[in-house]
Motif scaffolding. Sequence first.
Motif, mmCIF file in Angstrom:
data_model
loop_
_atom_site.group_PDB
_atom_site.id
_atom_site.type_symbol
_atom_site.label_atom_id
_atom_site.label_comp_id
_atom_site.label_asym_id
_atom_site.label_seq_id
_atom_site.Cartn_x
_atom_site.Cartn_y
_atom_site.Cartn_z
ATOM 1 N N ALA A 66 3.294 -10.915 4.324
ATOM 2 C CA ALA A 66 4.153 -11.921 3.707
ATOM 3 C C ALA A 66 5.126 -11.282 2.724
ATOM 4 O O ALA A 66 6.291 -11.672 2.629
ATOM 5 C CB ALA A 66 3.309 -12.974 3.002
ATOM 6 N N GLY A 67 4.641 -10.270 1.997
ATOM 7 C CA GLY A 67 5.507 -9.560 1.061
ATOM 8 C C GLY A 67 6.634 -8.842 1.766
ATOM 9 O O GLY A 67 7.794 -8.861 1.325
ATOM 10 N N VAL A 68 6.315 -8.199 2.881
ATOM 11 C CA VAL A 68 7.340 -7.507 3.665
ATOM 12 C C VAL A 68 8.363 -8.515 4.192
ATOM 13 O O VAL A 68 9.575 -8.253 4.211
ATOM 14 C CB VAL A 68 6.696 -6.720 4.832
ATOM 15 C CG1 VAL A 68 7.768 -6.231 5.810
ATOM 16 C CG2 VAL A 68 5.901 -5.539 4.281
ATOM 17 N N LEU A 100 17.356 -2.556 -0.217
ATOM 18 C CA LEU A 100 15.943 -2.496 0.133
ATOM 19 C C LEU A 100 15.098 -1.988 -1.026
ATOM 20 O O LEU A 100 14.061 -2.573 -1.363
ATOM 21 C CB LEU A 100 15.755 -1.606 1.368
ATOM 22 C CG LEU A 100 14.296 -1.305 1.777
ATOM 23 C CD1 LEU A 100 13.536 -2.594 2.016
ATOM 24 C CD2 LEU A 100 14.277 -0.424 3.021
ATOM 25 N N LYS A 101 15.521 -0.908 -1.647
ATOM 26 C CA LYS A 101 14.729 -0.304 -2.718
ATOM 27 C C LYS A 101 14.552 -1.276 -3.886
ATOM 28 O O LYS A 101 13.436 -1.438 -4.415
ATOM 29 C CB LYS A 101 15.399 0.978 -3.204
ATOM 30 C CG LYS A 101 14.608 1.734 -4.261
ATOM 31 C CD LYS A 101 15.312 3.026 -4.638
ATOM 32 C CE LYS A 101 14.506 3.797 -5.689
ATOM 33 N NZ LYS A 101 15.190 5.065 -6.069
ATOM 34 N N GLY A 103 2.465 -8.343 -7.184
ATOM 35 C CA GLY A 103 1.393 -7.395 -7.460
ATOM 36 C C GLY A 103 1.119 -6.442 -6.316
ATOM 37 O O GLY A 103 0.210 -5.595 -6.398
ATOM 38 N N LEU A 104 1.892 -6.562 -5.241
ATOM 39 C CA LEU A 104 1.738 -5.631 -4.111
ATOM 40 C C LEU A 104 2.359 -4.287 -4.452
ATOM 41 O O LEU A 104 3.152 -4.160 -5.386
ATOM 42 C CB LEU A 104 2.405 -6.217 -2.862
ATOM 43 C CG LEU A 104 1.778 -7.499 -2.295
ATOM 44 C CD1 LEU A 104 2.682 -8.114 -1.233
ATOM 45 C CD2 LEU A 104 0.399 -7.208 -1.708
ATOM 46 N N SER A 105 2.015 -3.286 -3.665
ATOM 47 C CA SER A 105 2.532 -1.946 -3.890
ATOM 48 C C SER A 105 3.998 -1.852 -3.472
ATOM 49 O O SER A 105 4.359 -2.235 -2.352
ATOM 50 C CB SER A 105 1.713 -0.931 -3.087
ATOM 51 O OG SER A 105 2.394 0.295 -2.959
ATOM 52 N N LYS A 106 4.834 -1.338 -4.368
ATOM 53 C CA LYS A 106 6.249 -1.146 -4.050
ATOM 54 C C LYS A 106 6.405 -0.205 -2.861
ATOM 55 O O LYS A 106 7.222 -0.440 -1.953
ATOM 56 C CB LYS A 106 6.972 -0.575 -5.275
ATOM 57 C CG LYS A 106 8.429 -0.201 -5.016
ATOM 58 C CD LYS A 106 9.043 0.431 -6.256
ATOM 59 C CE LYS A 106 10.435 0.951 -5.966
ATOM 60 N NZ LYS A 106 11.027 1.600 -7.165
ATOM 61 N N ARG A 107 5.608 0.856 -2.833
ATOM 62 C CA ARG A 107 5.693 1.828 -1.738
ATOM 63 C C ARG A 107 5.307 1.189 -0.411
ATOM 64 O O ARG A 107 5.981 1.388 0.607
ATOM 65 C CB ARG A 107 4.779 3.016 -2.032
ATOM 66 C CG ARG A 107 4.778 4.082 -0.939
ATOM 67 C CD ARG A 107 3.895 5.238 -1.326
ATOM 68 N NE ARG A 107 3.867 6.254 -0.279
ATOM 69 C CZ ARG A 107 3.167 7.375 -0.353
ATOM 70 N NH1 ARG A 107 2.441 7.626 -1.452
ATOM 71 N NH2 ARG A 107 3.186 8.252 0.626
ATOM 72 N N ASP A 108 4.216 0.397 -0.419
ATOM 73 C CA ASP A 108 3.782 -0.251 0.815
ATOM 74 C C ASP A 108 4.831 -1.239 1.316
ATOM 75 O O ASP A 108 5.076 -1.353 2.525
ATOM 76 C CB ASP A 108 2.453 -0.978 0.590
ATOM 77 C CG ASP A 108 1.290 -0.006 0.402
ATOM 78 O OD1 ASP A 108 1.459 1.188 0.705
ATOM 79 O OD2 ASP A 108 0.223 -0.457 -0.063
ATOM 80 N N LEU A 109 5.446 -1.969 0.387
ATOM 81 C CA LEU A 109 6.488 -2.932 0.765
ATOM 82 C C LEU A 109 7.703 -2.211 1.352
ATOM 83 O O LEU A 109 8.266 -2.624 2.367
ATOM 84 C CB LEU A 109 6.910 -3.766 -0.449
ATOM 85 C CG LEU A 109 5.892 -4.795 -0.940
ATOM 86 C CD1 LEU A 109 6.282 -5.308 -2.332
ATOM 87 C CD2 LEU A 109 5.793 -5.965 0.039
ATOM 88 N N TYR A 110 8.092 -1.131 0.704
ATOM 89 C CA TYR A 110 9.260 -0.364 1.159
ATOM 90 C C TYR A 110 9.015 0.223 2.545
ATOM 91 O O TYR A 110 9.838 0.080 3.465
ATOM 92 C CB TYR A 110 9.555 0.744 0.150
ATOM 93 C CG TYR A 110 10.768 1.570 0.476
ATOM 94 C CD1 TYR A 110 12.052 1.141 0.099
ATOM 95 C CD2 TYR A 110 10.654 2.789 1.136
ATOM 96 C CE1 TYR A 110 13.165 1.911 0.386
ATOM 97 C CE2 TYR A 110 11.771 3.556 1.435
ATOM 98 C CZ TYR A 110 13.011 3.116 1.051
ATOM 99 O OH TYR A 110 14.129 3.870 1.340
ATOM 100 N N GLU A 111 7.867 0.864 2.703
ATOM 101 C CA GLU A 111 7.560 1.502 3.990
ATOM 102 C C GLU A 111 7.334 0.435 5.076
ATOM 103 O O GLU A 111 7.731 0.624 6.238
ATOM 104 C CB GLU A 111 6.329 2.394 3.851
ATOM 105 C CG GLU A 111 6.592 3.617 2.964
ATOM 106 C CD GLU A 111 5.368 4.503 2.832
ATOM 107 O OE1 GLU A 111 4.275 4.067 3.255
ATOM 108 O OE2 GLU A 111 5.516 5.628 2.313
ATOM 109 N N GLY A 112 6.724 -0.708 4.711
ATOM 110 C CA GLY A 112 6.517 -1.770 5.658
ATOM 111 C C GLY A 112 7.829 -2.368 6.148
ATOM 112 O O GLY A 112 7.998 -2.667 7.341
#
Length: 271
Positions: A230-232, A245-246, A257-266
Amino acid sequence: MIVLAATPIGNLGDASTRLVQALENAEVIAAEDTRTAIHLMRALGVENRPRLIALHEHNEREKAHEVVELARAGDVLVLTDAGMPAISDPGFPLVEAASAAGVTVTAIPGPSAVLTALAVSGLPTDRFTFEGFLPRKGGDRRKFLRSISTERRTMVFFESPHRLADSLVDLAAEFGAERRVVVCRELTKLHEEVKRGTAAELAAWAADGVRGEICVVAEGAEETEVDLAAGVALVLAAVASGDRLKDTAADVASATGLSKRDLYEGALAAR
């Protein structure tokens, strides 16, 4: 020392005894608008004629050092046109400079549009945030509102009456049409009005124009669990509307509260 003095936000009767005494004894006053300071003193029956220094948003960083040096020799009273200095008004750079220079800063507390609006709103007051003025441009405003759309605390904003209708439309779009919102107009003044409703209802109400000084209080979001997918999706939707994007990944991470890195890579993988 430097004395930050709260002034009435509308009703002159809210001027405290300490404020009047400080005006009567001041030798130096740094004011957002010296004409407003003179008018306030006259209205309160203060006959003192202190040295007046203009300290406003366009010169406060340049003037801060001068005012700090004056405060080494004697008290400097700091006034804005209404409310507490440094709260969406000139004052913060001065306090910052004084703190760095070891000069004492104190305050004469008093009227606050932020706390007044929050108190009368009827929305939860146990936890809240003050977000200042919303961005002027529509795209920036929507991006900002989107970044705080999952904020669970009650939120207080300042807004211009000329932009209120557009801002409420954007708030309804980003927060949801049913989010509870309160518009506080002309607080403590003769034509004070507190208008409560959903974001959609108040957007429709403001469409014909609203006058006066405005505070907007918005209900916090309900507690929800946002998973990575959902965050992605939120990131991708914002990027599709033109956001970077960044930056969007950082905003969504802060809000969920999700990981910025995980969201970016996702988001990269999904694209």
